[in-house]
Design a protein around this motif. Structure first.
Motif, PDB file in Angstrom:
ATOM      1  N   PHE A 149      34.714  54.091  65.918  1.00 55.52           N
ATOM      2  CA  PHE A 149      35.772  54.265  67.094  1.00 55.52           C
ATOM      3  C   PHE A 149      35.411  53.974  68.282  1.00 55.52           C
ATOM      4  O   PHE A 149      35.807  53.090  69.461  1.00 55.52           O
ATOM      5  CB  PHE A 149      36.326  55.788  66.690  1.00 55.52           C
ATOM      6  CG  PHE A 149      37.108  56.290  68.195  1.00 55.52           C
ATOM      7  CD1 PHE A 149      38.980  55.875  68.151  1.00 55.52           C
ATOM      8  CD2 PHE A 149      37.611  57.231  69.385  1.00 55.52           C
ATOM      9  CE1 PHE A 149      39.862  55.863  69.482  1.00 55.52           C
ATOM     10  CE2 PHE A 149      37.955  56.781  70.743  1.00 55.52           C
ATOM     11  CZ  PHE A 149      39.379  56.712  70.316  1.00 55.52           C
ATOM     12  N   SER A 150      33.710  54.259  68.799  1.00 55.70           N
ATOM     13  CA  SER A 150      33.370  54.645  70.224  1.00 55.70           C
ATOM     14  C   SER A 150      33.309  52.801  70.036  1.00 55.70           C
ATOM     15  O   SER A 150      33.146  52.391  70.871  1.00 55.70           O
ATOM     16  CB  SER A 150      31.402  55.155  70.086  1.00 55.70           C
ATOM     17  OG  SER A 150      31.120  54.763  68.908  1.00 55.70           O
ATOM     18  N   THR A 151      32.618  51.974  69.390  1.00 52.53           N
ATOM     19  CA  THR A 151      32.153  50.981  69.327  1.00 52.53           C
ATOM     20  C   THR A 151      33.362  50.057  69.946  1.00 52.53           C
ATOM     21  O   THR A 151      33.633  48.673  70.202  1.00 52.53           O
ATOM     22  CB  THR A 151      31.859  50.343  67.806  1.00 52.53           C
ATOM     23  OG1 THR A 151      30.295  51.276  67.653  1.00 52.53           O
ATOM     24  CG2 THR A 151      31.444  48.717  68.144  1.00 52.53           C
ATOM     25  N   THR A 152      34.452  50.525  68.184  1.00 50.79           N
ATOM     26  CA  THR A 152      35.620  50.057  68.632  1.00 50.79           C
ATOM     27  C   THR A 152      36.807  49.417  70.693  1.00 50.79           C
ATOM     28  O   THR A 152      37.035  49.011  71.190  1.00 50.79           O
ATOM     29  CB  THR A 152      36.898  50.192  67.518  1.00 50.79           C
ATOM     30  OG1 THR A 152      36.700  50.147  66.684  1.00 50.79           O
ATOM     31  CG2 THR A 152      38.211  49.558  67.492  1.00 50.79           C
ATOM     32  N   THR A 153      36.510  50.796  70.837  1.00 50.51           N
ATOM     33  CA  THR A 153      36.755  51.002  72.568  1.00 50.51           C
ATOM     34  C   THR A 153      35.916  50.102  73.275  1.00 50.51           C
ATOM     35  O   THR A 153      36.668  49.975  74.118  1.00 50.51           O
ATOM     36  CB  THR A 153      36.607  52.709  72.408  1.00 50.51           C
ATOM     37  OG1 THR A 153      37.372  53.692  71.466  1.00 50.51           O
ATOM     38  CG2 THR A 153      37.261  52.977  74.167  1.00 50.51           C
ATOM     39  N   LYS A 154      34.320  50.335  73.237  1.00 50.39           N
ATOM     40  CA  LYS A 154      33.961  49.330  73.987  1.00 50.39           C
ATOM     41  C   LYS A 154      34.916  48.046  73.744  1.00 50.39           C
ATOM     42  O   LYS A 154      34.793  47.044  74.966  1.00 50.39           O
ATOM     43  CB  LYS A 154      32.300  49.231  73.661  1.00 50.39           C
ATOM     44  CG  LYS A 154      31.727  50.910  73.901  1.00 50.39           C
ATOM     45  CD  LYS A 154      30.220  50.705  73.427  1.00 50.39           C
ATOM     46  CE  LYS A 154      30.017  51.957  74.270  1.00 50.39           C
ATOM     47  NZ  LYS A 154      28.454  52.347  73.149  1.00 50.39           N
ATOM     48  N   LYS A 155      34.174  47.347  72.087  1.00 51.81           N
ATOM     49  CA  LYS A 155      34.857  45.682  72.289  1.00 51.81           C
ATOM     50  C   LYS A 155      36.253  45.565  73.126  1.00 51.81           C
ATOM     51  O   LYS A 155      36.798  44.527  73.044  1.00 51.81           O
ATOM     52  CB  LYS A 155      35.009  45.863  71.047  1.00 51.81           C
ATOM     53  CG  LYS A 155      33.528  45.815  70.571  1.00 51.81           C
ATOM     54  CD  LYS A 155      32.651  44.871  70.332  1.00 51.81           C
ATOM     55  CE  LYS A 155      33.254  43.129  69.919  1.00 51.81           C
ATOM     56  NZ  LYS A 155      32.637  42.430  70.013  1.00 51.81           N
ATOM     57  N   ALA A 156      36.959  46.758  72.652  1.00 50.34           N
ATOM     58  CA  ALA A 156      38.163  46.820  73.297  1.00 50.34           C
ATOM     59  C   ALA A 156      38.762  46.005  74.643  1.00 50.34           C
ATOM     60  O   ALA A 156      39.696  45.037  75.443  1.00 50.34           O
ATOM     61  CB  ALA A 156      38.823  47.883  73.309  1.00 50.34           C
ATOM     62  N   LYS A 157      37.694  46.495  75.466  1.00 52.27           N
ATOM     63  CA  LYS A 157      37.962  45.430  76.796  1.00 52.27           C
ATOM     64  C   LYS A 157      37.743  44.537  76.617  1.00 52.27           C
ATOM     65  O   LYS A 157      38.634  43.958  77.862  1.00 52.27           O
ATOM     66  CB  LYS A 157      36.352  46.135  77.357  1.00 52.27           C
ATOM     67  CG  LYS A 157      36.428  47.655  77.675  1.00 52.27           C
ATOM     68  CD  LYS A 157      35.344  47.638  77.868  1.00 52.27           C
ATOM     69  CE  LYS A 157      34.803  49.253  78.455  1.00 52.27           C
ATOM     70  NZ  LYS A 157      33.236  49.995  79.503  1.00 52.27           N
ATOM     71  N   GLY A 158      37.166  43.744  76.090  1.00 56.57           N
ATOM     72  CA  GLY A 158      37.263  42.104  75.817  1.00 56.57           C
ATOM     73  C   GLY A 158      39.142  41.260  75.586  1.00 56.57           C
ATOM     74  O   GLY A 158      39.088  40.717  76.826  1.00 56.57           O
TER      75      GLY A 158
END
Length: 406
Positions: free
Chosen positions: A118-127
Protein backbone atom coordinates in the motif's frame (compact mmCIF):
# COMPACT_ATOMS: atom_id res chain seq x y z
CA UNK A 1 -11.09 19.78 -10.29
CA UNK A 2 -12.86 16.77 -8.81
CA UNK A 3 -11.61 13.28 -9.66
CA UNK A 4 -14.03 10.52 -10.59
CA UNK A 5 -12.77 6.92 -10.76
CA UNK A 6 -14.97 4.87 -13.09
CA UNK A 7 -14.60 1.10 -13.12
CA UNK A 8 -16.16 -0.80 -16.02
CA UNK A 9 -16.82 -4.50 -15.49
CA UNK A 10 -16.48 -7.15 -18.18
CA UNK A 11 -20.14 -7.08 -19.21
CA UNK A 12 -20.17 -3.29 -19.55
CA UNK A 13 -17.39 -3.54 -22.16
CA UNK A 14 -18.72 -6.78 -23.62
CA UNK A 15 -18.66 -5.66 -27.27
CA UNK A 16 -17.62 -2.75 -29.46
CA UNK A 17 -20.91 -0.89 -29.04
CA UNK A 18 -20.69 -1.10 -25.26
CA UNK A 19 -17.06 0.02 -25.22
CA UNK A 20 -17.99 3.11 -27.27
CA UNK A 21 -20.97 3.84 -25.01
CA UNK A 22 -18.77 3.51 -21.93
CA UNK A 23 -16.08 5.73 -23.44
CA UNK A 24 -18.69 8.34 -24.32
CA UNK A 25 -19.92 8.41 -20.71
CA UNK A 26 -16.34 9.05 -19.59
CA UNK A 27 -15.87 11.86 -22.13
CA UNK A 28 -19.18 13.43 -21.06
CA UNK A 29 -18.02 13.45 -17.43
CA UNK A 30 -14.67 14.94 -18.50
CA UNK A 31 -16.48 17.70 -20.41
CA UNK A 32 -18.24 18.70 -17.17
CA UNK A 33 -14.83 19.82 -15.90
CA UNK A 34 -13.98 16.71 -13.87
CA UNK A 35 -10.87 14.59 -14.04
CA UNK A 36 -11.66 10.95 -14.84
CA UNK A 37 -9.59 7.85 -14.16
CA UNK A 38 -10.87 4.71 -15.88
CA UNK A 39 -10.34 1.16 -14.57
CA UNK A 40 -11.30 -1.57 -17.02
CA UNK A 41 -11.80 -5.31 -16.63
CA UNK A 42 -11.23 -7.83 -19.40
CA UNK A 43 -14.02 -8.05 -21.95
CA UNK A 44 -16.78 -10.34 -20.69
CA UNK A 45 -15.67 -14.01 -20.25
CA UNK A 46 -12.23 -13.35 -21.78
CA UNK A 47 -10.33 -14.34 -18.63
CA UNK A 48 -12.28 -17.58 -18.27
CA UNK A 49 -11.68 -18.38 -21.93
CA UNK A 50 -7.94 -17.74 -21.58
CA UNK A 51 -7.77 -20.01 -18.52
CA UNK A 52 -9.71 -22.74 -20.32
CA UNK A 53 -7.52 -22.42 -23.40
CA UNK A 54 -4.27 -22.63 -21.43
CA UNK A 55 -5.52 -25.54 -19.33
CA UNK A 56 -6.36 -27.53 -22.45
CA UNK A 57 -3.10 -26.62 -24.19
CA UNK A 58 -0.64 -26.94 -21.31
CA UNK A 59 -2.51 -28.65 -18.50
CA UNK A 60 -0.72 -29.10 -15.18
CA UNK A 61 2.56 -27.93 -16.67
CA UNK A 62 1.39 -24.32 -16.59
CA UNK A 63 3.18 -22.37 -13.85
CA UNK A 64 1.44 -19.72 -11.76
CA UNK A 65 3.69 -17.09 -13.32
CA UNK A 66 2.68 -18.17 -16.82
CA UNK A 67 -0.97 -18.30 -15.83
CA UNK A 68 -0.86 -14.73 -14.47
CA UNK A 69 0.72 -13.48 -17.70
CA UNK A 70 -1.89 -15.26 -19.81
CA UNK A 71 -4.80 -14.06 -17.68
CA UNK A 72 -3.48 -10.50 -17.93
CA UNK A 73 -4.01 -10.45 -21.69
CA UNK A 74 -7.71 -9.68 -21.26
CA UNK A 75 -7.05 -6.43 -19.40
CA UNK A 76 -4.07 -5.55 -21.60
CA UNK A 77 -6.38 -5.68 -24.61
CA UNK A 78 -9.41 -3.95 -23.10
CA UNK A 79 -7.49 -0.86 -21.88
CA UNK A 80 -5.99 -0.34 -25.35
CA UNK A 81 -9.41 -0.55 -26.95
CA UNK A 82 -10.93 1.77 -24.36
CA UNK A 83 -8.19 4.41 -24.59
CA UNK A 84 -8.32 4.36 -28.39
CA UNK A 85 -12.10 4.82 -28.26
CA UNK A 86 -11.79 7.84 -25.94
CA UNK A 87 -9.29 9.41 -28.35
CA UNK A 88 -11.63 8.77 -31.27
CA UNK A 89 -14.13 10.95 -29.37
CA UNK A 90 -11.70 13.84 -29.29
CA UNK A 91 -10.13 13.62 -25.82
CA UNK A 92 -6.54 12.61 -25.11
CA UNK A 93 -6.16 9.32 -23.29
CA UNK A 94 -3.31 7.02 -22.25
CA UNK A 95 -3.49 3.38 -21.29
CA UNK A 96 -1.49 2.28 -18.24
CA UNK A 97 -0.48 -1.36 -17.84
CA UNK A 98 2.16 -3.05 -15.65
CA UNK A 99 4.78 -2.54 -18.40
CA UNK A 100 4.30 1.24 -18.21
CA UNK A 101 6.65 3.23 -15.96
CA UNK A 102 3.62 5.03 -14.51
CA UNK A 103 2.03 1.77 -13.34
CA UNK A 104 1.00 2.39 -9.71
CA UNK A 105 -0.05 -0.91 -8.12
CA UNK A 106 2.91 -2.71 -6.55
CA UNK A 107 2.47 -6.11 -4.90
CA UNK A 108 4.38 -9.02 -3.47
CA UNK A 109 5.55 -11.83 -5.76
CA UNK A 110 2.48 -14.10 -5.46
CA UNK A 111 1.34 -14.40 -9.11
CA UNK A 112 -2.32 -15.28 -8.56
CA UNK A 113 -3.31 -13.85 -5.17
CA UNK A 114 -0.91 -10.94 -4.78
CA UNK A 115 -0.96 -8.72 -1.72
CA UNK A 116 -0.73 -4.98 -2.31
CA UNK A 117 2.18 -2.92 -1.06
CA UNK A 118 0.00 0.00 0.00
CA UNK A 119 2.71 2.53 0.88
CA UNK A 120 4.62 2.02 -2.38
CA UNK A 121 1.40 2.09 -4.39
CA UNK A 122 0.40 5.39 -2.78
CA UNK A 123 3.73 6.93 -3.81
CA UNK A 124 3.56 5.54 -7.34
CA UNK A 125 0.02 6.87 -7.79
CA UNK A 126 1.46 10.40 -7.91
CA UNK A 127 2.51 9.70 -11.49
CA UNK A 128 -1.13 9.08 -12.41
CA UNK A 129 -2.04 12.37 -10.75
CA UNK A 130 0.46 14.19 -12.95
CA UNK A 131 -1.19 12.65 -16.01
CA UNK A 132 -4.63 13.75 -14.85
CA UNK A 133 -3.37 17.29 -14.30
CA UNK A 134 -2.27 17.39 -17.93
CA UNK A 135 -5.87 16.88 -19.03
CA UNK A 136 -5.32 13.24 -20.03
CA UNK A 137 -7.75 10.43 -19.19
CA UNK A 138 -5.72 7.44 -17.90
CA UNK A 139 -7.16 4.00 -18.60
CA UNK A 140 -5.75 1.49 -16.09
CA UNK A 141 -5.88 -2.31 -16.09
CA UNK A 142 -8.07 -3.67 -13.35
CA UNK A 143 -7.11 -6.92 -11.61
CA UNK A 144 -3.36 -6.64 -12.23
CA UNK A 145 -0.32 -5.73 -10.16
CA UNK A 146 3.45 -5.59 -10.56
CA UNK A 147 5.71 -7.70 -8.35
CA UNK A 148 9.09 -6.76 -6.85
CA UNK A 149 11.00 -7.86 -9.96
CA UNK A 150 8.62 -6.18 -12.38
CA UNK A 151 6.64 -9.36 -13.05
CA UNK A 152 2.89 -9.29 -13.67
CA UNK A 153 0.76 -10.40 -10.73
CA UNK A 154 -2.99 -10.68 -10.31
CA UNK A 155 -5.15 -9.55 -7.40
CA UNK A 156 -7.56 -12.50 -7.51
CA UNK A 157 -11.21 -12.59 -8.45
CA UNK A 158 -12.85 -9.18 -8.13
CA UNK A 159 -9.47 -7.54 -8.52
CA UNK A 160 -10.80 -4.77 -10.74
CA UNK A 161 -13.06 -3.57 -7.92
CA UNK A 162 -10.01 -3.54 -5.66
CA UNK A 163 -8.09 -1.51 -8.25
CA UNK A 164 -10.83 1.12 -8.46
CA UNK A 165 -11.24 1.68 -4.72
CA UNK A 166 -7.49 1.48 -4.10
CA UNK A 167 -6.67 4.16 -6.68
CA UNK A 168 -9.62 6.24 -5.51
CA UNK A 169 -8.13 6.14 -2.01
CA UNK A 170 -4.56 6.88 -3.11
CA UNK A 171 -5.62 9.79 -5.34
CA UNK A 172 -8.23 11.33 -3.01
CA UNK A 173 -11.00 10.91 -5.56
CA UNK A 174 -14.35 12.57 -5.04
CA UNK A 175 -16.23 9.49 -6.22
CA UNK A 176 -15.76 5.87 -7.28
CA UNK A 177 -18.37 4.67 -9.77
CA UNK A 178 -18.73 0.92 -10.32
CA UNK A 179 -20.34 0.37 -13.71
CA UNK A 180 -21.86 -3.07 -14.05
CA UNK A 181 -24.81 -4.95 -15.56
CA UNK A 182 -27.35 -4.22 -12.80
CA UNK A 183 -29.06 -1.00 -11.70
CA UNK A 184 -27.40 -1.17 -8.29
CA UNK A 185 -27.92 -3.24 -5.16
CA UNK A 186 -31.35 -4.85 -4.92
CA UNK A 187 -33.31 -5.95 -1.87
CA UNK A 188 -32.62 -9.49 -3.17
CA UNK A 189 -31.79 -11.27 -6.42
CA UNK A 190 -34.42 -10.10 -8.95
CA UNK A 191 -33.95 -13.34 -10.87
CA UNK A 192 -35.33 -15.17 -7.84
CA UNK A 193 -37.91 -12.67 -6.56
CA UNK A 194 -39.53 -10.35 -9.13
CA UNK A 195 -40.61 -7.89 -6.45
CA UNK A 196 -36.98 -7.07 -5.56
CA UNK A 197 -36.45 -3.32 -5.19
CA UNK A 198 -33.46 -1.10 -5.90
CA UNK A 199 -31.80 0.30 -2.77
CA UNK A 200 -30.97 4.01 -2.70
CA UNK A 201 -28.01 3.34 -0.42
CA UNK A 202 -26.24 0.59 1.49
CA UNK A 203 -23.51 0.71 4.14
CA UNK A 204 -20.02 -0.68 3.62
CA UNK A 205 -20.66 -3.32 6.31
CA UNK A 206 -23.93 -4.43 4.71
CA UNK A 207 -22.37 -4.48 1.24
CA UNK A 208 -19.40 -6.49 2.46
CA UNK A 209 -21.59 -9.13 4.07
CA UNK A 210 -23.86 -9.37 1.02
CA UNK A 211 -20.89 -9.71 -1.32
CA UNK A 212 -19.20 -12.31 0.87
CA UNK A 213 -22.34 -14.43 0.94
CA UNK A 214 -22.82 -14.55 -2.81
CA UNK A 215 -24.01 -11.20 -4.18
CA UNK A 216 -22.04 -10.66 -7.41
CA UNK A 217 -22.36 -6.86 -7.60
CA UNK A 218 -19.08 -5.97 -5.87
CA UNK A 219 -16.13 -7.89 -4.47
CA UNK A 220 -15.88 -7.64 -0.65
CA UNK A 221 -12.08 -7.23 -0.66
CA UNK A 222 -12.45 -3.92 -2.49
CA UNK A 223 -14.29 -2.34 0.42
CA UNK A 224 -11.15 -2.38 2.55
CA UNK A 225 -10.09 0.63 0.52
CA UNK A 226 -13.40 2.51 0.65
CA UNK A 227 -12.62 5.88 2.19
CA UNK A 228 -15.47 7.46 4.21
CA UNK A 229 -14.76 10.81 2.52
CA UNK A 230 -15.10 9.35 -0.98
CA UNK A 231 -18.54 8.87 -2.51
CA UNK A 232 -19.19 5.52 -4.15
CA UNK A 233 -22.05 4.03 -6.13
CA UNK A 234 -23.01 1.14 -8.37
CA UNK A 235 -24.78 1.91 -11.67
CA UNK A 236 -25.91 0.12 -14.83
CA UNK A 237 -23.83 0.47 -18.00
CA UNK A 238 -27.06 0.66 -20.02
CA UNK A 239 -27.62 4.22 -18.78
CA UNK A 240 -24.44 5.43 -20.48
CA UNK A 241 -24.13 8.14 -17.83
CA UNK A 242 -21.72 8.22 -14.89
CA UNK A 243 -24.07 10.57 -13.04
CA UNK A 244 -26.84 7.94 -12.99
CA UNK A 245 -28.41 7.39 -9.58
CA UNK A 246 -27.80 3.68 -8.86
CA UNK A 247 -27.07 2.63 -5.27
CA UNK A 248 -24.77 4.68 -3.03
CA UNK A 249 -22.29 2.86 -0.80
CA UNK A 250 -22.00 4.86 2.42
CA UNK A 251 -19.35 4.73 5.10
CA UNK A 252 -17.35 3.15 6.49
CA UNK A 253 -18.63 4.75 9.66
CA UNK A 254 -16.39 5.42 12.64
CA UNK A 255 -15.01 2.13 13.87
CA UNK A 256 -16.09 0.05 10.85
CA UNK A 257 -12.58 -0.27 9.43
CA UNK A 258 -10.69 -0.27 12.72
CA UNK A 259 -9.26 -3.23 14.59
CA UNK A 260 -11.10 -3.39 17.89
CA UNK A 261 -11.14 -5.86 20.80
CA UNK A 262 -13.70 -4.85 23.41
CA UNK A 263 -14.89 -6.44 26.66
CA UNK A 264 -18.55 -5.83 27.46
CA UNK A 265 -18.62 -3.76 30.64
CA UNK A 266 -21.12 -5.89 32.56
CA UNK A 267 -21.79 -9.61 32.98
CA UNK A 268 -23.91 -11.52 30.50
CA UNK A 269 -26.19 -14.31 31.66
CA UNK A 270 -26.79 -17.47 29.70
CA UNK A 271 -30.18 -19.17 29.60
CA UNK A 272 -30.40 -22.68 28.11
CA UNK A 273 -33.76 -24.03 26.88
CA UNK A 274 -34.03 -27.72 26.05
CA UNK A 275 -36.54 -29.79 24.15
CA UNK A 276 -36.67 -32.78 21.85
CA UNK A 277 -35.64 -32.29 18.20
CA UNK A 278 -36.03 -28.52 18.47
CA UNK A 279 -34.26 -27.70 15.22
CA UNK A 280 -36.98 -29.44 13.24
CA UNK A 281 -39.83 -27.53 14.89
CA UNK A 282 -40.73 -24.39 12.88
CA UNK A 283 -41.36 -21.25 14.89
CA UNK A 284 -39.59 -22.20 18.12
CA UNK A 285 -36.82 -19.63 17.72
CA UNK A 286 -39.36 -16.96 16.78
CA UNK A 287 -41.44 -17.74 19.88
CA UNK A 288 -38.41 -17.47 22.17
CA UNK A 289 -37.15 -14.18 20.76
CA UNK A 290 -40.62 -12.63 20.55
CA UNK A 291 -41.21 -13.52 24.19
CA UNK A 292 -38.23 -11.38 25.22
CA UNK A 293 -38.77 -8.65 22.62
CA UNK A 294 -42.25 -7.92 24.00
CA UNK A 295 -40.58 -6.89 27.27
CA UNK A 296 -37.78 -5.00 25.53
CA UNK A 297 -35.06 -7.45 26.60
CA UNK A 298 -32.05 -7.34 24.32
CA UNK A 299 -30.42 -10.58 23.13
CA UNK A 300 -26.62 -10.54 22.74
CA UNK A 301 -26.35 -13.95 21.14
CA UNK A 302 -28.20 -17.15 20.31
CA UNK A 303 -26.82 -20.65 19.82
CA UNK A 304 -29.02 -23.45 18.47
CA UNK A 305 -28.41 -27.17 18.78
CA UNK A 306 -30.49 -30.23 17.98
CA UNK A 307 -32.10 -30.35 21.42
CA UNK A 308 -31.25 -26.97 22.94
CA UNK A 309 -31.18 -23.24 22.33
CA UNK A 310 -28.92 -20.96 24.36
CA UNK A 311 -29.73 -17.27 24.77
CA UNK A 312 -27.38 -14.58 26.12
CA UNK A 313 -28.89 -11.53 27.86
CA UNK A 314 -27.69 -8.81 30.24
CA UNK A 315 -27.35 -10.08 33.82
CA UNK A 316 -29.61 -7.29 35.16
CA UNK A 317 -32.41 -8.59 32.91
CA UNK A 318 -31.67 -12.27 33.37
CA UNK A 319 -34.19 -13.06 36.12
CA UNK A 320 -36.99 -11.39 34.20
CA UNK A 321 -36.01 -13.19 30.99
CA UNK A 322 -35.71 -16.46 32.88
CA UNK A 323 -39.26 -16.22 34.23
CA UNK A 324 -40.72 -15.15 30.88
CA UNK A 325 -39.06 -18.03 29.10
CA UNK A 326 -40.16 -20.44 31.81
CA UNK A 327 -43.77 -19.46 31.17
CA UNK A 328 -43.22 -20.25 27.49
CA UNK A 329 -41.67 -23.63 28.32
CA UNK A 330 -44.70 -24.54 30.44
CA UNK A 331 -47.08 -23.56 27.63
CA UNK A 332 -45.17 -25.29 24.81
CA UNK A 333 -45.28 -29.09 24.49
CA UNK A 334 -42.05 -29.13 22.48
CA UNK A 335 -39.97 -27.46 25.21
CA UNK A 336 -38.99 -29.44 28.31
CA UNK A 337 -36.94 -27.31 30.69
CA UNK A 338 -34.57 -24.37 31.04
CA UNK A 339 -31.68 -23.27 33.23
CA UNK A 340 -30.01 -20.01 34.20
CA UNK A 341 -26.25 -20.41 33.97
CA UNK A 342 -23.12 -18.65 35.22
CA UNK A 343 -22.12 -15.07 34.65
CA UNK A 344 -20.45 -14.72 31.26
CA UNK A 345 -18.01 -12.21 29.78
CA UNK A 346 -18.51 -11.15 26.15
CA UNK A 347 -15.46 -10.15 24.08
CA UNK A 348 -15.97 -8.73 20.59
CA UNK A 349 -13.16 -8.58 18.05
CA UNK A 350 -13.61 -6.55 14.86
CA UNK A 351 -11.25 -6.28 11.91
CA UNK A 352 -11.80 -5.83 8.15
CA UNK A 353 -8.86 -8.21 7.65
CA UNK A 354 -10.71 -11.22 9.14
CA UNK A 355 -12.28 -11.92 5.76
CA UNK A 356 -8.81 -12.48 4.27
CA UNK A 357 -7.31 -14.39 7.23
CA UNK A 358 -7.56 -18.19 7.06
CA UNK A 359 -7.51 -19.74 10.53
CA UNK A 360 -8.53 -16.57 12.36
CA UNK A 361 -10.78 -18.52 14.75
CA UNK A 362 -7.93 -20.82 15.76
CA UNK A 363 -5.65 -17.79 16.17
CA UNK A 364 -8.13 -16.39 18.67
CA UNK A 365 -8.91 -19.59 20.54
CA UNK A 366 -5.36 -20.98 20.80
CA UNK A 367 -4.08 -18.50 23.43
CA UNK A 368 -7.22 -19.14 25.48
CA UNK A 369 -6.63 -22.88 25.31
CA UNK A 370 -3.01 -22.45 26.39
CA UNK A 371 -4.16 -20.43 29.40
CA UNK A 372 -6.85 -22.97 30.33
CA UNK A 373 -9.71 -20.52 29.66
CA UNK A 374 -12.91 -22.30 28.66
CA UNK A 375 -14.97 -20.88 25.79
CA UNK A 376 -18.67 -21.00 26.57
CA UNK A 377 -19.72 -19.94 23.06
CA UNK A 378 -18.22 -18.37 19.95
CA UNK A 379 -19.87 -16.75 16.94
CA UNK A 380 -18.50 -15.00 13.87
CA UNK A 381 -19.33 -12.93 10.82
CA UNK A 382 -17.06 -11.73 8.01
CA UNK A 383 -15.45 -8.97 10.07
CA UNK A 384 -16.28 -9.80 13.69
CA UNK A 385 -15.78 -12.64 16.16
CA UNK A 386 -17.63 -12.74 19.49
CA UNK A 387 -16.26 -14.94 22.27
CA UNK A 388 -18.14 -15.78 25.48
CA UNK A 389 -16.08 -16.96 28.46
CA UNK A 390 -16.77 -17.23 32.18
CA UNK A 391 -16.88 -13.80 33.85
CA UNK A 392 -13.92 -14.55 36.12
CA UNK A 393 -11.75 -15.10 32.99
CA UNK A 394 -13.05 -12.08 31.07
CA UNK A 395 -10.25 -9.57 31.61
CA UNK A 396 -7.46 -12.07 31.09
CA UNK A 397 -9.11 -13.44 27.95
CA UNK A 398 -9.56 -9.90 26.64
CA UNK A 399 -5.86 -9.15 27.04
CA UNK A 400 -4.90 -12.40 25.32
CA UNK A 401 -7.12 -12.03 22.25
CA UNK A 402 -6.16 -8.36 21.78
CA UNK A 403 -2.74 -9.62 20.70
CA UNK A 404 -4.32 -11.29 17.65
CA UNK A 405 -5.18 -7.89 16.19
CA UNK A 406 -1.64 -6.51 16.38
Amino acid sequence: MDLVVAKFGGTSVGNGERIRKAAQSVVNEYMKGNQVLVVVSAVNKTTDELIDLSDKAVGKGLTDKQKAEIMAMGELTSIRLFAATIESLGVKSEFIDPYNELWPIVTDSNPLEAKIDFSTTTKKAKGIKDLLNQGIIPVVCGFLGKGPSGEITTLGRGGSDVTAFLLGHCLNAKEVVIVTDVDGVMSTDPNKIEEAELLDKISVEEMRDLATHGAQVLHPHALKYKDPLINAKIINFKNGDLSSKGTKIVGPFEGDMMKIASLHDSPISVIAIVGEDMLNKPGILADLTACLAEDNINIFGISAGQNSITIFVNKNEADKAYHLLHNLVIECDILSSLSLGKDIAMITLVSPEFIDTPGIISNITEPLRKNNINIVEISSSQTAVVVFVEWKDGEKAHELVKEVLK
